[in-house]
Design a protein around this motif. Sequence first.
Motif, mmCIF file in Angstrom:
data_model
loop_
_atom_site.group_PDB
_atom_site.id
_atom_site.type_symbol
_atom_site.label_atom_id
_atom_site.label_comp_id
_atom_site.label_asym_id
_atom_site.label_seq_id
_atom_site.Cartn_x
_atom_site.Cartn_y
_atom_site.Cartn_z
ATOM 1 N N ASN A 116 0.821 -1.218 0.000
ATOM 2 C CA ASN A 116 0.000 0.000 0.000
ATOM 3 C C ASN A 116 0.851 1.261 0.000
ATOM 4 O O ASN A 116 0.397 2.331 -0.457
ATOM 5 C CB ASN A 116 -0.947 0.011 1.205
ATOM 6 C CG ASN A 116 -2.082 -0.998 1.064
ATOM 7 O OD1 ASN A 116 -2.371 -1.459 -0.047
ATOM 8 N ND2 ASN A 116 -2.705 -1.353 2.162
ATOM 9 N N ASP A 149 0.476 4.995 -1.990
ATOM 10 C CA ASP A 149 0.571 6.275 -1.274
ATOM 11 C C ASP A 149 1.643 7.170 -1.905
ATOM 12 O O ASP A 149 1.424 8.376 -2.105
ATOM 13 C CB ASP A 149 0.898 6.033 0.199
ATOM 14 C CG ASP A 149 -0.213 5.298 0.935
ATOM 15 O OD1 ASP A 149 -1.367 5.348 0.461
ATOM 16 O OD2 ASP A 149 0.073 4.675 1.979
ATOM 17 N N LYS A 182 0.528 8.505 -5.320
ATOM 18 C CA LYS A 182 -0.418 9.623 -5.176
ATOM 19 C C LYS A 182 0.312 10.926 -4.902
ATOM 20 O O LYS A 182 -0.003 11.974 -5.493
ATOM 21 C CB LYS A 182 -1.410 9.314 -4.054
ATOM 22 C CG LYS A 182 -2.543 10.315 -3.943
ATOM 23 C CD LYS A 182 -3.562 9.868 -2.889
ATOM 24 C CE LYS A 182 -4.714 10.871 -2.798
ATOM 25 N NZ LYS A 182 -5.720 10.433 -1.779
#
Length: 336
Positions: free
Chosen positions: A180, A184, A187
């Motif tokens: 994950n 992150d 982004k």
Amino acid sequence: MNKNLIINISHPLRAITSYKKLLFKHRNFLIAPFYHAVYDETPDFIKHLYTPRNFDCFKKDIEHFQKYYTLLETKELKDLTSNQTKFKKPPLFLSFDDGLSACLPIAEYMKQKGIPATFFISPQFIDNKSLFHRYKASLLISKIDSESGKNLDEVLKVYKLKNKSYLIQLLRTITYKTRNILDDIAKLLNYDFNDFLANHKPYLSKNEVLKIKNMGFTIGAHSIDHPEYILLNEKKQIEQTIESVNMIMTLFNEKTSLFAFPFSDVGLKQSFFQSLLKYGVDFTFGTSGMKQDSAQNNYQRIPMEKSLSSAKNILHSEHILYAFKKRLNKHKIERL
């Protein structure tokens, strides 16, 4: 052990050890080279992970396999395990992992040459629905290599890193369990993996996989979404394996259940392999080079992308190493 190191160490031994004699000595041992895909120009999603063969090099590999080995179709694996067939040249089982779209021209070329092979695919990636976490990391490293400004500064600030070299080190350490972080960071860098999937389509579509199957090749499973198995508990290992096998067999009407471990099968227990046999998985494949395995119907494959050496040098080195380890009784993986 690093494959380049093995090949370099074995270089003087290759000069004094007959390849043909080793081939004869190991004529009933399954040799299982594997690739991911073949590219004349390495794409960014692979660039920072391994160096794929180009087409000229791959064609030379195929010529070597044809000259020195007996190329097996999937249906012949069962004869091998029952010791019903004796070979004049060692049997060779060729395979490709990950279901990359670049496999389609490879399949077309091998079809012309009459080369059997199996393509191991993770169902989650078919039709470019999502992207393997290590491919995400490689894309981000390429992005960061050319990145400067406030987006990069924000990432460094959030993760408390001195510069982008430390960020690249972080990306190289991310696993399935910490994946994950990749989303992150993407982004923060204003990088969209969905745009990449839509525009570049790194994976085969279902129709393309069916086209490969209809050429006469076998489709096998490669887990649902490519985790490091050593990081999963045994229940999750079994789920990833059985669910992906069932999905592949259903989607592509396969009669033999084949499974290739993502990354490696190092550290997997005998109880895990016994569970797979109970579920009816026919054959499984690791990535530890030329070794025997105490797990029934589990074969070790030889990575062909960890060295730029020729197929002959890679395989000659594997034969030498296997013969040496056999003398020391270190040639077999014993499962706990």
